[in-house]
Design a protein around this motif. Structure first.
Motif, short mmCIF file in Angstrom:
data_model
loop_
_atom_site.label_atom_id
_atom_site.label_comp_id
_atom_site.label_asym_id
_atom_site.label_seq_id
_atom_site.Cartn_x
_atom_site.Cartn_y
_atom_site.Cartn_z
N ARG A 1 -12.87 -3.03 1.79
CA ARG A 1 -11.79 -2.44 2.03
C ARG A 1 -10.43 -3.16 2.28
NH1 ARG A 1 -12.35 -1.73 8.36
NH2 ARG A 1 -12.26 0.37 7.97
N TRP A 2 -9.45 -2.20 2.46
CA TRP A 2 -8.11 -2.82 1.89
C TRP A 2 -7.25 -2.39 2.82
CZ3 TRP A 2 -11.68 -2.97 -2.05
CH2 TRP A 2 -11.59 -3.61 -2.25
N GLN A 3 -6.78 -2.32 4.08
CA GLN A 3 -5.59 -1.86 4.45
C GLN A 3 -3.94 -1.55 3.94
OE1 GLN A 3 -4.98 -3.39 9.01
NE2 GLN A 3 -4.70 -1.40 9.61
N LEU A 4 -3.22 -0.11 3.84
CA LEU A 4 -2.26 -0.24 3.39
C LEU A 4 -1.67 0.46 3.91
CD1 LEU A 4 -3.05 1.33 -0.33
CD2 LEU A 4 -2.92 -0.68 0.03
N SER A 5 0.43 0.44 4.32
CA SER A 5 1.03 0.93 5.13
C SER A 5 1.03 2.21 4.89
CB SER A 5 2.20 0.37 4.63
OG SER A 5 2.43 0.54 3.04
N ARG A 6 0.12 2.62 3.99
CA ARG A 6 0.16 4.03 3.91
C ARG A 6 -0.61 4.50 3.36
NH1 ARG A 6 4.06 6.65 0.28
NH2 ARG A 6 5.76 5.24 -0.04
N LEU A 7 -0.99 6.34 3.37
CA LEU A 7 -2.37 6.17 2.56
C LEU A 7 -2.48 6.83 1.21
CD1 LEU A 7 -5.32 6.00 4.90
CD2 LEU A 7 -4.16 4.50 2.81
N ASN A 8 -0.53 7.83 1.06
CA ASN A 8 -0.68 8.77 0.27
C ASN A 8 -0.24 8.14 -0.94
OD1 ASN A 8 1.97 7.96 1.38
ND2 ASN A 8 3.19 9.35 0.15
N ALA A 9 -1.34 7.58 -1.20
CA ALA A 9 -1.02 7.09 -2.70
C ALA A 9 -3.29 7.23 -3.35
CB ALA A 9 -1.55 5.46 -2.69
N ASN B 1 -4.21 10.82 2.49
CA ASN B 1 -3.89 10.70 4.46
C ASN B 1 -1.57 10.60 4.13
OD1 ASN B 1 -3.17 10.06 6.67
ND2 ASN B 1 -5.04 9.05 7.23
N ARG B 2 -1.27 11.94 4.85
CA ARG B 2 -0.35 12.26 5.28
C ARG B 2 0.34 11.87 6.25
NH1 ARG B 2 0.97 17.82 1.93
NH2 ARG B 2 -1.34 17.59 0.46
N GLU B 3 -0.07 10.51 7.02
CA GLU B 3 0.32 10.07 8.09
C GLU B 3 1.05 8.95 8.03
OE1 GLU B 3 -1.88 9.76 11.65
OE2 GLU B 3 -3.87 11.54 10.67
N MET B 4 1.84 8.73 7.88
CA MET B 4 2.86 7.17 7.88
C MET B 4 2.40 6.24 9.12
SD MET B 4 5.07 6.03 6.11
CE MET B 4 6.37 5.07 6.19
N LYS B 5 1.50 5.64 8.72
CA LYS B 5 0.55 4.76 9.23
C LYS B 5 -0.33 3.68 8.53
CE LYS B 5 -2.80 6.88 12.02
NZ LYS B 5 -3.36 7.63 13.50
N PRO B 6 -0.26 2.60 8.76
CA PRO B 6 -1.53 2.46 8.66
C PRO B 6 -2.63 2.21 8.05
CG PRO B 6 -0.18 0.27 9.46
CD PRO B 6 0.52 1.89 9.82
N GLY B 7 -3.99 2.91 6.93
CA GLY B 7 -5.35 3.23 6.43
C GLY B 7 -5.42 2.42 5.92
N TRP B 8 -7.20 2.50 5.81
CA TRP B 8 -7.78 1.35 4.66
C TRP B 8 -8.62 2.45 4.10
CZ3 TRP B 8 -9.34 -3.67 6.06
CH2 TRP B 8 -8.65 -4.20 7.35
#
Length: 747
Positions: free
Chosen positions: A398-406, A429-436
């Motif tokens: 798993r990798w954690q990105l600063s945001r997930l709209n990618a 995911n359109r939340e402005m927070k890190p996610g996996w």
């Protein structure tokens, strides 16, 4: 709440007690002294901070007001970053002057929705003074404030009467605004600049086919209209005011689906400039000098393309627009004629930016306070196991990105062969927070008919994350890991999966490398047969015996027609080394089977039945020069069976097991005892005479138990998964994707 050009229900306007017309001095208290708040905290003086997810509400000469995601209002000083908690809002209301505008005065009320308040207080965050106003006592509805001037409305029979409340010589006065139409309805205070407010109202005749709103600029000190009929829009438009211009963004009239930016110069000569905006859906607008600024309210985690997301500026009167920030979510004018913008840029990150006129008049930006978040997508962290032990289950990374709209792709590559597997991940995911983002790898490489089980050895992984809104560069990361498994008796390609040895009618030998299919096709599948070589028709027996010669891959023995047994050492790449002679006299046996560790030493063993029905054990030595120890007699009477197959552990013990089929089609289980012997036979069941060949293929589904591969006269093949239960050692058969025509011999 941010304004949208999508129509929303109008707010209710309750009737209140009317006030006697004319200038009235209100006997209201004005308190002086410092404002004390237990929530005031000091931030580092070097860099003011603002909470992630906050929106800008208003701005003064010494600081700005923001509202965080929990709707808490905070005042932040420019000089030292000190923050003061002001109160609570009912939502993140922005693009409004309800909390004050272009000054250090902040308006709080007795309701979290300040425009529904009965009593409000003007708090001067620079001086610490506060001014309470009881609106309900005089039948007013609060509209907004510019500096210390308050705009309020009272309801008459068929129209609305607007007033300005303000301190004059230390006393709070109430004056009716003059210069508005006789019948004013739907009155709103929508923007402010020092000394002036922009108001909007319904001034169209009732019979007009195009329902629209007029705008007027109010001179607050004089409580009268100073500029009128410069703009016209529907109810949902956004608006801005500067000392020199007024602007709106929205539809020109109700029912118009087009969004236009309209700017009018203040003063007697007004020639409104309009330009239709394609791709703009929200009402965010501002003015800086001779430039109008606009854009969709988009977080870095929102939007579909860069143009849709960018906050832009266009010279008033025309010419080419330019990007000011990569995105923005709210704006507020400053007393100096600048604009504070909550947004972000790829090179400087998220925060509050000041937009001001540069040396050439064009807008320039400066970061005022940071949220500490990057605007571009970054790799925050990762959890990538260094070793993939696929025999124990899937490899999960798993990798954690600063945001997930990618759109994320992860490619796994076998270093030696170049074989790859690419995972396309769309977290959306359109939340402005890190996610996996997660990869659950089942150990397969390739796709479709090119699928194979992953070989052991060195691997690389590469991650690419492409922002779905085009905001910022792609994120690229890479690393290495290793696939490692225990040797498998039927594995000649070093990938942990059994390989089926196939000899055709002219003696050509091939390997069919199997793999257990993914969830959408979970049965055993075969790859395209890999050619080994011709000339194998000189042998009458070919047996997979597992590792008998000390290497990590399986080996093969073959008996020629004169009774000489030959050893072919597996090389791990689907090939075999040059044959080595084991010895003569092996034509005394009519059954040979191998690949099962019967004595628990970790090496494959060979079973041979002679023509008298005696079963013999040849234990693997681990020495290719003499791969088998002298034979040991197991027992007689084995001529009652027409097929014997060493199957490995199918019944739950640590030793290898044996199955034997009698001529009536009944299959019997012989449990290995771990010392080269077997327990008393147990009946598995009847009907096994339907199969042409029985092959102990090894562990085909990596569940830790051996399986049985069978073929039918019509060319079909089935797999019986080992259960680990000696009373019912095999699960119901499962059709495989491997063809086994009768002219081919399987081993």
């Amino acid at each position: 709440m941010k304004r949208s050009l999508v129509p929303r229900p109008g707010r209710s306007r309750p009737l209140r007690r009317q006030l006697v017309a004319g200038a009235v001095v209100l006997g209201l208290a004005v308190s002086a002294g410092p404002l004390v708040s237990p929530a005031a905290v000091a931030a580092p003086a070097a860099a003011p901070k603002v909470a992630p997810g906050s929106e800008i509400v208003s701005a003064g000469p010494t600081g700005f007001l923001s509202v965080d995601p929990k709707n808490t209002l905070r005042w932040t000083r420019y000089a030292d970053g000190t923050t003061t908690e002001v109160g609570q809002d009912s939502d993140q209301h922005t693009q409004t002057i309800a909390r004050g505008s272009v000054s250090d005065v902040v308006v709080v009320g007795d309701s979290t929705t300040v425009t529904a308040s009965h009593k409000i207080t003007l708090r001067d965050m620079a001086t610490g003074t506060s001014t309470p106003i009881d609106l309900d006592a005089h039948g007013y509805r609060y509209e907004g404030a510019v500096g210390s001037w308050v705009i309020a409305v009272k309801y008459l029979k068929d129209n609305e009467e607007a007033h300005v409340l303000g301190l004059v010589d230390g006393k709070l006065t109430d004056r009716k605004i003059t210069g508005l139409p006789e019948k004013t309805r739907k009155f709103e205070a929508v923007a402010g600049t020092p000394g002036s407010a922009l108001v909007r109202f319904d001034g169209m005749p009732d019979h007009s086919p195009f329902r629209s709103n007029d705008y007027a600029v109010i001179d607050l000190a004089a409580a009268k209209v100073s500029d009128y009929r410069g703009l016209m829009t529907d109810d949902w438009a956004g608006a801005a005011l500067s000392p020199t211009h007024m602007a709106s963004i929205g539809a020109l009239y109700d029912g118009d689906r087009r969004v236009s930016l309209s700017v009018s110069k203040r003063g007697p000569e007004r020639q409104p400039w309009n330009t239709e905006l394609s791709g703009v859906y929200t009402s965010m607008v501002g003015l800086v000098g001779d430039w109008a600024l606009y854009g969709n309210e988009r977080k870095a985690s929102e939007g579909w393309d860069q143009r849709d997301t960018a906050f832009r500026a266009v010279p008033i009167g025309g010419h080419t627009a330019r990007d000011v920030l990569d995105h923005a979510t709210s704006v507020a004018p400053t007393p100096e004629g600048d604009l504070l913008v909550m947004g972000g840029s790829v090179d400087r990150g998220e925060g509050v930016y000041r937009v001001s006129a540069g040396a050439d008049g064009a807008p320039v930006t400066k970061l005022v306070a940071s949220t500490g978040e990057p605007t571009k997508i970054t790799l925050v962290g990762s959890d990538v196991p260094a070793v993939a032990e696929l025999e124990r289950g899937h490899w999960r990374a798993r990798w954690q990105l600063s945001r997930l709209n990618a759109d994320v792709t992860v490619t796994l590559r076998h270093t030696a062969s170049g074989k790859e597997r690419t995972f396309e991940l769309r977290p959306d995911n359109r939340e402005m927070k890190p996610g996996w983002v997660d990869v659950d790898w089942d150990g397969l490489l390739g796709s479709g008919t090119d699928t194979v089980a992953a070989p052991n050895g060195a691997y690389t992984w590469k991650l690419n994350a492409k922002p779905t809104n085009g905001l910022g560069p792609d994120v690229n990361a890479d690393g290495t890991f290793t696939v490692r498994r225990r040797p498998a008796p039927h594995d000649y390609t070093d990938n942990g999966s059994p390989d089926v040895i196939v000899r055709d009618e002219v003696g050509g030998l091939s390997l069919n490398d199997t793999y257990h299919g993914p969830q959408d096709k979970p049965q055993l599948q075969g790859t395209t047969e890999k050619w080994v070589g011709p000339g194998w028709n000189i042998y009458d027996r070919i047996v997979a015996v597992g590792d008998v010669a000390g290497a990590a891959v399986g080996d093969v023995v073959a008996r020629d027609r004169s009774g000489v047994l030959w050893l072919y050492l597996g090389t791990g790449d689907g090939k075999f080394a040059t044959r080595a002679k084991i010895g003569a006299g092996w034509n005394m046996y009519d059954q040979l089977t191998g690949g099962s560790d019967l004595n628990g030493d970790g090496r494959g063993d060979l079973l041979a039945r002679d023509t008298d029905g005696v079963l013999w054990l040849y234990e693997g030595t681990g020495d290719w020069r003499a791969p088998f120890a002298p034979r040991k007699r197991i027992g007689g009477g084995w001529d009652m069976y027409d097929q014997i197959a060493a199957v490995g552990d199918v019944a739950g013990a640590s030793a290898g097991d044996l199955v034997a089929r009698d001529p009536s089609g009944v299959l019997w289980l012989y449990l290995g005892t771990g010392d080269g012997k077997f327990a008393t036979r147990a009946k598995i069941g009847a009907g096994w005479g339907a199969y042409r060949q029985l092959v102990g293929i090894g562990d085909a589904d990596t569940d830790g138990r051996a399986d049985l591969f069978v073929t039918t006269p019509d060319g079909s093949s089935y797999l019986y998964h080992g259960t680990g239960d000696w009373r019912a050692p095999f699960a119901p058969r499962q059709l495989t994707g491997i063809e086994a025509p009768s002219y081919k011999t399987i081993a």
